[in-house]
Design a protein around this motif. Structure first.
Motif, PDB file in Angstrom:
ATOM      1  N   GLY A 113      47.328  48.329  29.088  1.00 13.15           N
ATOM      2  CA  GLY A 113      47.189  49.774  29.121  1.00 13.15           C
ATOM      3  C   GLY A 113      46.938  50.256  30.534  1.00 13.15           C
ATOM      4  O   GLY A 113      47.314  49.601  31.514  1.00 13.15           O
ATOM      5  N   LYS A 114      46.306  51.403  30.617  1.00 10.46           N
ATOM      6  CA  LYS A 114      46.071  51.974  31.943  1.00 10.46           C
ATOM      7  C   LYS A 114      44.803  51.460  32.609  1.00 10.46           C
ATOM      8  O   LYS A 114      44.749  51.330  33.830  1.00 10.46           O
ATOM      9  CB  LYS A 114      46.018  53.507  31.841  1.00 10.46           C
ATOM     10  CG  LYS A 114      47.369  54.131  31.533  1.00 10.46           C
ATOM     11  CD  LYS A 114      47.312  55.640  31.665  1.00 10.46           C
ATOM     12  CE  LYS A 114      48.693  56.243  31.481  1.00 10.46           C
ATOM     13  NZ  LYS A 114      48.703  57.714  31.623  1.00 10.46           N
ATOM     14  N   VAL A 115      43.753  51.175  31.807  1.00 11.53           N
ATOM     15  CA  VAL A 115      42.482  50.746  32.402  1.00 11.53           C
ATOM     16  C   VAL A 115      41.979  49.425  31.823  1.00 11.53           C
ATOM     17  O   VAL A 115      41.008  48.875  32.312  1.00 11.53           O
ATOM     18  CB  VAL A 115      41.388  51.828  32.208  1.00 11.53           C
ATOM     19  CG1 VAL A 115      41.758  53.086  32.965  1.00 11.53           C
ATOM     20  CG2 VAL A 115      41.163  52.126  30.734  1.00 11.53           C
ATOM     21  N   GLY A 116      42.627  48.912  30.803  1.00  7.92           N
ATOM     22  CA  GLY A 116      42.168  47.656  30.202  1.00  7.92           C
ATOM     23  C   GLY A 116      42.765  46.436  30.882  1.00  7.92           C
ATOM     24  O   GLY A 116      43.752  46.529  31.614  1.00  7.92           O
ATOM     25  N   GLU A 117      42.164  45.283  30.661  1.00  7.31           N
ATOM     26  CA  GLU A 117      42.684  44.025  31.194  1.00  7.31           C
ATOM     27  C   GLU A 117      42.141  42.874  30.378  1.00  7.31           C
ATOM     28  O   GLU A 117      41.140  43.004  29.662  1.00  7.31           O
ATOM     29  CB  GLU A 117      42.340  43.860  32.674  1.00  7.31           C
ATOM     30  CG  GLU A 117      40.852  43.834  32.971  1.00  7.31           C
ATOM     31  CD  GLU A 117      40.544  43.686  34.463  1.00  7.31           C
ATOM     32  OE1 GLU A 117      41.502  43.568  35.239  1.00  7.31           O
ATOM     33  OE2 GLU A 117      39.362  43.695  34.815  1.00  7.31           O
ATOM     34  N   GLU A 118      42.818  41.728  30.498  1.00  2.00           N
ATOM     35  CA  GLU A 118      42.365  40.529  29.798  1.00  2.00           C
ATOM     36  C   GLU A 118      42.634  39.318  30.672  1.00  2.00           C
ATOM     37  O   GLU A 118      43.581  39.299  31.462  1.00  2.00           O
ATOM     38  CB  GLU A 118      43.074  40.391  28.454  1.00  2.00           C
ATOM     39  CG  GLU A 118      44.574  40.214  28.555  1.00  2.00           C
ATOM     40  CD  GLU A 118      45.242  40.128  27.183  1.00  2.00           C
ATOM     41  OE1 GLU A 118      44.560  40.435  26.191  1.00  2.00           O
ATOM     42  OE2 GLU A 118      46.419  39.752  27.127  1.00  2.00           O
ATOM     43  N   PRO A 119      41.788  38.275  30.563  1.00  2.00           N
ATOM     44  CA  PRO A 119      41.980  37.076  31.386  1.00  2.00           C
ATOM     45  C   PRO A 119      43.129  36.232  30.843  1.00  2.00           C
ATOM     46  O   PRO A 119      43.252  36.040  29.632  1.00  2.00           O
ATOM     47  CB  PRO A 119      40.636  36.347  31.252  1.00  2.00           C
ATOM     48  CG  PRO A 119      40.086  36.803  29.934  1.00  2.00           C
ATOM     49  CD  PRO A 119      40.558  38.201  29.739  1.00  2.00           C
ATOM     50  N   VAL A 120      43.966  35.751  31.739  1.00  2.00           N
ATOM     51  CA  VAL A 120      45.061  34.865  31.329  1.00  2.00           C
ATOM     52  C   VAL A 120      44.898  33.468  31.913  1.00  2.00           C
ATOM     53  O   VAL A 120      45.500  32.519  31.425  1.00  2.00           O
ATOM     54  CB  VAL A 120      46.428  35.450  31.743  1.00  2.00           C
ATOM     55  CG1 VAL A 120      46.701  36.731  30.983  1.00  2.00           C
ATOM     56  CG2 VAL A 120      46.488  35.702  33.252  1.00  2.00           C
ATOM     57  N   ASP A 121      44.074  33.325  32.960  1.00  2.00           N
ATOM     58  CA  ASP A 121      43.806  32.001  33.535  1.00  2.00           C
ATOM     59  C   ASP A 121      42.415  32.026  34.155  1.00  2.00           C
ATOM     60  O   ASP A 121      41.993  33.052  34.714  1.00  2.00           O
ATOM     61  CB  ASP A 121      44.847  31.645  34.592  1.00  2.00           C
ATOM     62  CG  ASP A 121      44.676  30.206  35.073  1.00  2.00           C
ATOM     63  OD1 ASP A 121      44.594  29.295  34.232  1.00  2.00           O
ATOM     64  OD2 ASP A 121      44.577  29.996  36.311  1.00  2.00           O
TER      65      ASP A 121
END
Length: 587
Positions: free
Chosen positions: A118-126
């Motif tokens: 989205g515009k302000v969300g994020e998630e760890p991928v590594d």
């Protein structure tokens, strides 16, 4: 006047119109006017709406913790760790600490690659966790602070968070007055040349954490460390600085620099970790205190040592219930010292017979073997033990033996633990080896420590007390608190050699005038006379020794002294520590 009338008549109408306009404005805010087209509200994207319960943030933390706690069988560092027969860092933490007591600090520190959602969300991928697991836990119910290296990640070299984490835990140990346990496998955040590449510059090496380490050591905050892999550079320094250290025989090693660096500096090629700094090297020279067969053995020794120690130097050592009778007599002690002064005996048997059953924990058994030191209990009260070992070099105190006792005295002093020592010392070691190894230098350093420490000392003279070494051990407290066994012999020099020195001229003249047989006859006469005069009862007659006791009742005598020390002397000592009147120094 006419103007005034005109003004007065127009004012109410003006005010009324203004009120109507204002009322209309308010009405329009509440409900739109008829026939006003409704504005369509833009539908928000799901990614723009952040949950009110912060579950997004908590989810990120949970995801990172799960990655950190799950071993990656495809990671070459993890594969190397298991191939070397070593536990993974979190397996170590689980085995060391009481079940369910682990509370991690810095659980999500490390390097994360994020993906935008989205515009302000994020998630760890590594995620690459910081290569040191730290936090709180319990050892047999005792709360501790601990640090544990993860050699599977950059071999324990420094990363962005490790140094800050380590310093923080060192400070916590001081602030909370909690013991700190260090599991070292790698460099514990020491440098790597790759750091230059990642930062873009080199640096003058700092050592910020040692300010706190020295403070802990002198405050009597237990520092306990174990070598469960290669301890390199800073990692080696952190272990050696501890109050107590133990190395795993199957996987442990310690060195200033590894084989590759050594090869280029000293041209010693083909060295393994064990060749360079394994147990045979460092558990026999005093660098590391104790040796254990494996990691589990190391952890058990850490638990055992901590059970004798307070959380800090402003507390009393922990007292436990005792089922071993304090008045237990041991008649075998009456015959353990041979009447033939040249024969040996087992000094450890004396120690284990007198202290509480199964309570003696020896420290440094493989180095400085002319001396025996350790921890034990008398009536459940922790005591330090020092004994000379007549089975090695006849018990003569050499350089390493002096260093070993010296370290033990400082250890006991910072932890408020009284000392019970069993004295059978023929003096300092003599001969070219003794002179070459600076025996007197280390012997005088030991004397300085005996006289500068302040923990209570009780001495049991089991046999010989000769020379400066004997005087140092027995005359370092005023008034002296000691007893002797009937096997005691003492003086400036042993008779063997002492007669030769004291009657040198007389014996030489007899040999010159009357021959060797006459000389030997006179020597034997002198020997018999001196042995008769050296009856320990004669010394007691002149109050040269305060009391000679039956060896069988030594346990009761030592236990009564220890009980009094804990009831009357140590509480006052602790108050003086708090007030700063007593400032022991270990470092």
């Amino acid at each position: 006047m006419a103007g005034d009338d005109e003004t007065s008549s127009s004012t109410p109408n003006t005010q009324s119109e203004a009120a109507k306009v204002r009322l209309a404005q308010v009405s329009n805010h509440i409900a739109p006017a008829p026939n006003t087209p409704k504005k369509r509200r833009r539908r928000k994207d799901a990614g723009d709406e952040l949950p009110a319960d912060y579950s997004d943030i908590l989810g990120q933390i949970s995801a990172l913790r799960k990655i950190a706690a799950t071993p990656d069988p495809n990671n070459r560092g993890y594969v190397r760790q298991k191939a070397a027969g070593k536990l993974w860092v979190r397996e170590r933490v689980e085995q060391l600490l009481d079940s369910g007591s682990f509370q991690e600090v810095g659980s999500v520190s490390g390097t994360v690659t994020w993906r935008k959602v989205g515009k302000v969300g994020e998630e760890p991928v590594d995620y690459v966790p910081s290569n040191n697991v730290q936090g709180f836990g319990k050892l047999r119910g005792r709360k501790i602070v601990f640090t544990a290296d993860d050699f599977s990640i950059r071999a324990g070299h420094a990363d962005g968070a490790l140094m800050e984490k380590t310093i923080y835990m060192e400070k916590l140990a001081i602030a909370l007055k909690l013991p700190i346990v260090k599991l070292v496998d790698g460099s514990s955040g020491g440098g790597s040349v790759t750091t230059i590449r990642s930062t873009g510059f080199s640096y003058v090496p700092p050592l910020p954490s040692f300010t706190q380490v020295v403070q802990q050591l002198n405050m009597g905050i237990p520092n306990l460390g174990t070598v469960v892999g290669p301890a390199i550079g800073l990692g080696a320094a952190r272990i050696v600085a501890c109050h107590f250290s133990v190395m795993a025989a199957d996987i442990g090693s310690l060195f200033n620099a590894g084989p590759s660096v050594v090869k280029n500096a000293t041209f010693e090629e083909g060295l393994s970790f064990t060749d360079l700094g394994g147990p045979a090297m460092h558990c026999t020279n005093g660098t590391i205190d104790n040796l254990a067969p494996d990691e589990a053995g190391c952890f058990e020794q850490l638990r055992t040592v901590l059970s004798y120690l307070p959380d800090c130097g402003t507390k009393l050592p922990p007292i436990i219930p005792c089922t071993d009778p304090l008045d237990r007599a041991d008649e075998s002690l009456r015959t353990i010292i041979p009447r033939n002064k040249n024969r040996m005996y087992n000094p450890r048997k004396i120690v284990t017979s007198i202290v509480d059953a199964s309570s003696f924990f020896e420290i440094g058994a493989l180095w400085g073997t002319t001396a025996i030191v350790g921890l034990a209990r008398l009536g459940g009260h922790p005591v330090g033990i020092v004994s000379l070992n007549c089975e090695v070099n006849a018990g003569a105190l050499d350089a390493l033996g002096s260093q070993k006792i010296n370290r033990m005295l400082k250890f006991l002093d910072v932890f408020n633990i009284p000392l019970v020592q069993f004295v059978d010392v023929p003096g300092y070691a003599i001969g070219t080896v003794a002179e070459r190894t600076a025996t007197m230098r280390h012997g005088v350093a030991l004397a300085t420590t005996y006289y500068s420490t302040t923990m209570p000392i009780f001495s049991v003279i089991t046999r010989r007390v000769y020379g400066v070494a004997g005087g140092v051990m027995l005359d370092c407290r005023d008034p002296r608190q000691r007893v002797a066994w009937p096997s005691g012999v003492w003086g400036s020099l042993p008779l063997e050699g002492g007669i030769e020195v004291g009657h040198s001229f007389e014996l030489k003249e007899i040999e010159r005038k009357e021959g060797i047989e006459a000389r030997e006859k006179r020597y034997n006469e002198l020997d018999e006379e001196y042995r008769r005069l050296m009856n320990p009862v004669r010394t007691a007659n002149h109050f040269g020794v305060e009391e000679i006791i039956d060896p069988a009742v030594t346990r009761g005598v030592c236990a009564e002294w220890t009980r009094h020390v804990y009831e009357s002397l140590l509480p006052q000592r602790v108050m003086e520590r708090v007030a700063g009147k007593i400032k022991p120094s270990f470092a």
